[in-house]
Design an enzyme around this catalytic site. Structure first.
Site, PDB file in Angstrom:
ATOM      1  N   TRP A  43     -41.080  19.498  -7.076  1.00  0.00           N
ATOM      2  CA  TRP A  43     -42.572  18.710  -6.938  1.00  0.00           C
ATOM      3  C   TRP A  43     -42.749  20.316  -6.916  1.00  0.00           C
ATOM      4  O   TRP A  43     -44.320  20.344  -7.678  1.00  0.00           O
ATOM      5  CB  TRP A  43     -43.162  18.436  -5.942  1.00  0.00           C
ATOM      6  CG  TRP A  43     -44.343  17.552  -6.183  1.00  0.00           C
ATOM      7  CD1 TRP A  43     -45.155  17.079  -7.201  1.00  0.00           C
ATOM      8  CD2 TRP A  43     -45.698  19.030  -5.540  1.00  0.00           C
ATOM      9  NE1 TRP A  43     -46.426  16.961  -6.894  1.00  0.00           N
ATOM     10  CE2 TRP A  43     -46.869  17.910  -5.645  1.00  0.00           C
ATOM     11  CE3 TRP A  43     -45.150  20.015  -4.745  1.00  0.00           C
ATOM     12  CZ2 TRP A  43     -47.447  19.298  -5.221  1.00  0.00           C
ATOM     13  CZ3 TRP A  43     -46.471  20.550  -4.487  1.00  0.00           C
ATOM     14  CH2 TRP A  43     -47.727  20.181  -4.934  1.00  0.00           C
ATOM     15  N   HIS A  44     -42.241  21.376  -6.150  1.00  0.00           N
ATOM     16  CA  HIS A  44     -43.428  22.781  -5.897  1.00  0.00           C
ATOM     17  C   HIS A  44     -42.425  23.589  -7.015  1.00  0.00           C
ATOM     18  O   HIS A  44     -43.081  24.407  -8.193  1.00  0.00           O
ATOM     19  CB  HIS A  44     -42.736  23.435  -4.793  1.00  0.00           C
ATOM     20  CG  HIS A  44     -43.025  22.731  -3.368  1.00  0.00           C
ATOM     21  ND1 HIS A  44     -42.759  21.679  -3.430  1.00  0.00           N
ATOM     22  CD2 HIS A  44     -43.970  23.204  -2.507  1.00  0.00           C
ATOM     23  CE1 HIS A  44     -42.865  21.427  -2.253  1.00  0.00           C
ATOM     24  NE2 HIS A  44     -44.158  22.070  -2.036  1.00  0.00           N
ATOM     25  N   GLY A  45     -42.074  23.564  -7.874  1.00  0.00           N
ATOM     26  CA  GLY A  45     -41.634  24.060  -8.917  1.00  0.00           C
ATOM     27  C   GLY A  45     -40.391  23.632 -10.065  1.00  0.00           C
ATOM     28  O   GLY A  45     -39.983  23.073  -9.351  1.00  0.00           O
TER      29      GLY A  45
END
Lengths: 468, 381
Positions: free
Chosen positions: A318-320
């Protein structure tokens, strides 16, 4: 548009508040929607269509689910359809190139990358619309009948670009009716100014130290590696929590109460506690919509490990769209698993400062995985940090930066703990209220003036969430 | 009480954000900031294309920041806060002791070696056309005044002395090196060689550079005692000052060191009339007082000095950056023709130009920074 800019603070915000408060009660949400669309269009004129597309699809899905109230199969079908659309849009815009590049690396194929710019805030608003569909499916909330209300929820400008992830059930009633008081508005102003100062005065400044560390990593020393990653740890926390504070503050100015997103994460004693204090709305989203449906912890040991793996793989991703974020997520999954299985019990028995030491070591190593996206650079950095190379202990360059940033590092350490908040509430109880009021105005004025000076001369004002 | 407090906080905040915005729009736009020495953003022109690509709002953001009311004061306030927090630099400018400012120096190795190669090729071709072909390198201020740098700051600054050694040794045999480090070191305790607030050397520093050059090609330099010192300005705020954005800095003094000369002509290519002075007194009213030398930098400046004695009928061509502007007036004692070429702006073919004119001496006069950073030496070939 970012909050820490002249355009937002001195033009958008006063006009937005004027429009919002001038609008009659029944048009308030429409006004909010218009303001928010303008806010989004300022930075992303084209992707506004995508935002509207997501809103229309899930608005209709919600209505359909309502219509087929008695038909469980159809409701389930609508939910699956909505999730596919949401995850599909997110995957296409955020992960397509990552999948293509990974496939090229692993399989030796030569697909061309799409090179699409990532729509800002897409990870936040798709998670919000998915929470809506799941909440309606679970019958926690009724479907939203008004498109304007629904679109206002999806696009609401305070939390659109960097969270907190506001779940539909948290805000359902506030959409229909909310009460603004002078006290609420003032508390929003306080919160906003504190958030602005965290972002502009603290995060941006210490971020420069991390940048110099990373750009000069060929002559990395052991002390330099630690100072650098400590700087990053402070940067990401004060940047992110500053944004959340500003969002919560702006929300209150509009009469909304958003959930808290951070609770002093760096005073944690272990990785599990950290995730109950860090980006709380994301952690609880994954807990309620992924981890619990998978069975949570009330399953056999091997199944628990599988569940943790899934949740933390996704959290990382989700963070990248990059392997280092996946690695970072799995690292926490691993820590939380061993803390659940045995380490936690052992940690409970040791002296408390040692528990904090364990946590600090673990979190800083974690941040290197997060901060260094180039996976070829990462092993070198970690090796220097942990003393596996011939690197020097400390250099004159490190001393120069310690001298330049020493005072700031002390302020950051202090600001990471609840000491200031406790002190304020103690003073509030004991001191003369007039004195406290004057003191408050002075502190807020200083923070606002100082932040403005840094915004005007913004040689360094990064937006860290363009990968989220 | 709580309500009163809320009213104060709320109204104060709303007044702050709305007044400054309106006030900024009300104030007329400024085209440039003297304090920061840069052009400020203008109100952007509109096009749908720009709007869709997001460039329009980007430019609007820049405009609003640049034209914010009291911009200079905000910028100064930030710089003050930086210093209070213990930082000894702002925007790559170090705050040294004794009022000295220094600019952090970094460079690109590839650009440097490319430049050395271009100079080598050029020198090989023209070595034989002249009696002497010299290279004079001017190091930056901290090479000489390093002890005034803030504590530990030298560790983050690339030293220029090794680069000078490298440039001289790689061009060995092609150009005659004029190494001024020794003489500057000898003189630094009795004279101010560099400005405190500007990257240039002072007129005095340039004089010592001239001495070293004259001695190296066998001319006897004008003695220091024969120079007539004329104060030009006591309020020179140089480029470091404008980058550091710090208001409580003592300005520099700029003086001219004149020698007696017959009436001469200074012609700037492209300007209709020639001047009869190296010095542009209009610089008195400008922020950049270093412009007093020739009025700034131009692609080509030709100087004619009608010396009476025939033995001074010599000519020199100087390829140069702005450091030469303070030094070239001293050369007038020895030459009747001086041509100055600034490769940053000169776009004629250099070889053709050299064929058309004959020179006895050729001098390349550059700061180390120019050779290490600027991509201009390709124009020599």
């Amino acid at each position: 548009m970012v909050f820490s800019s002249v355009a937002f603070l001195f033009y958008f915000l006063p006009i937005a508040l004027l429009v919002y408060y001038a609008a009659p009660q029944r048009w308030k949400n429409a006004a909010l929607l218009l303001i928010s669309l303008f806010f989004y269009a300022w930075g992303e004129p084209v992707y506004i269509l995508l935002l509207l597309f997501s809103s229309v699809i899930d608005y209709m899905n919600g209505l359909l689910m309502d219509r087929y109230e008695q038909r469980e199969k159809i409701r389930r079908f609508i939910l699956v359809f909505s999730l596919i659309v949401n995850i599909g849009v997110l995957s296409f815009f955020k992960y397509a190139d990552f999948l293509i590049l990974s496939a090229n690396d692993l399989l030796g194929t030569h697909f061309a990358v799409l090179d699409l710019p990532l729509p800002i805030g897409i990870s936040f608003y798709t998670f919000q619309t998915m929470s809506y569909m799941i909440d309606v499916y679970r019958r926690n909330v009724p479907a939203q009948r008004s498109f304007i209300n629904f679109a206002a929820f999806v696009s609401m400008f305070p939390q659109l670009v960097a969270g907190p992830i506001v779940r539909y059930e948290d805000i359902d009633k506030q959409l229909a009716r909310r009460h603004v008081s002078m006290e609420l508005f003032a508390s929003g102003v306080r919160r906003f100014i504190i958030g602005l100062a965290k972002k502009v005065l603290l995060a941006n400044n210490i971020g420069m130290l991390w940048d110099t560390t990373l750009s000069g990593s060929s002559e990395l020393t052991i002390a330099g590696a630690w100072i650098g990653i400590i700087a990053f740890a402070f940067q990401i926390y004060f940047d992110f929590s500053g944004y959340s504070d500003m969002a919560i503050g702006l929300g209150r100015m509009l009469g909304f109460e958003f959930p808290e997103n951070f609770r002093y994460p760096y005073i944690s004693e272990n990785a599990s506690e950290f995730w109950r204090r860090w980006h709380i709305t994301l952690g609880s989203w994954f807990r309620d919509y992924v981890y619990f449906p998978l069975g949570g912890s009330r399953v056999r040991k091997w199944r628990l490990l599988v569940n943790l793996f899934i949740v933390w793989f996704l959290t990382g991703l989700w963070h990248g769209a990059n392997w280092n974020f996946v690695l970072w997520g799995l690292y926490f999954g691993f820590l939380i698993a061993i803390e659940k299985l045995w380490l936690g019990k052992w940690l409970e028995r040791i002296w408390r400062p040692f528990r904090h030491l364990y946590f600090i070591a673990v979190i800083l190593i974690g941040w290197t995985l997060f901060a260094i996206e180039d996976l070829t650079q990462l092993p070198h950095y970690l090796q220097v940090m942990l003393g596996f190379t011939q690197a020097e202990w400390i250099s004159r360059t490190n001393l120069y930066y310690l001298q330049s940033y020493g005072a700031l590092l002390i302020v950051l350490t202090f600001a990471s703990t609840p000491i200031a908040a406790r002190l304020t509430s103690k003073l509030n109880n004991r001191m003369n209220p007039t004195v406290m009021a004057i003191l408050e105005v002075i502190v807020l004025t200083i923070l606002l003036l100082a932040s403005t000076a840094y915004i005007i001369d913004d040689s360094y004002n990064p937006f860290l969430y363009f990968r989220f | 009480m709580n309500r009163k407090r809320a009213v104060i906080v709320t109204s104060g905040f709303l007044l702050f954000i709305s007044c400054f915005g309106i006030w900024s729009l009300w104030e007329p736009d400024r085209t440039l900031s003297e304090f920061e020495n840069r052009v400020l953003a203008k109100f952007p022109s509109f096009s749908w294309d720009k709007l869709w690509s997001g460039r329009y709002t980007d430019q609007l953001d820049d405009y609003l920041v640049d034209q914010f009311v009291g911009r200079d004061n905000w910028v100064g306030l930030k710089s003050d806060m930086e210093r209070m927090s213990g930082k000894t630099e702002n925007k790559q400018v170090f705050f040294g002791s004794r009022g000295y400012l220094f600019e952090r120096f970094t460079y690109d190795e590839e650009q440097l070696s490319q430049n050395i190669e271009q100079i080598a090729r050029f020198a090989e071709r023209h070595q034989k056309d002249v009696d002497s072909l010299s290279l004079l390198l001017v190091p930056n201020s901290q090479t000489l005044n390093g002890e005034y740098l803030p504590k530990y700051a030298d560790a983050t600054d690339t030293p220029q002395s090794p680069l000078m050694d490298q440039i001289f040794s790689e061009l060995n045999g092609r150009v005659a090196p004029v190494d001024i480090r020794e003489i500057l070191q000898q003189k630094k305790n009795t004279a101010q060689i560099y400005f405190r607030t500007d990257h240039h050397w002072t007129t005095r520093g340039a004089y010592y550079g001239y001495q070293a050059f004259a001695n190296s090609i066998g001319l006897s330099p004008t003695p220091e005692a024969a120079l007539e010192a004329k104060p030009f300005s006591d309020a020179f705020y140089g480029t470091f000052y404008t980058k550091a954005n710090q208001r409580d800095i003592t300005p520099d003094r700029l003086e001219l060191l004149e020698t007696s000369l017959p009436e001469y002509e200074v012609c700037i290519e492209g300007q209709s009339a020639c001047e009869n002075s190296f010095y542009d007194m209009k610089a008195q009213n400008e922020r950049d007082k270093y412009k007093v030398f020739f009025g700034g930098n131009f692609p080509l400046v030709t100087i004619h000095i009608p010396h009476e004695e025939g033995n001074k009928d010599r000519s020199i061509i100087v390829f140069k950056d702005s450091y030469a502007n303070a030094m070239v007036p001293f050369l007038a004692q020895h030459y009747s023709t001086i041509h100055m070429i600034d490769m940053r702006y000169f776009r004629m073919n250099v070889d053709e130009y050299l064929q058309e004119h004959h020179y006895d001496d050729m001098l390349l006069l550059y700061s180390v920074a120019t050779i290490a950073q600027e991509d201009i030496f390709k124009w020599l070939n």
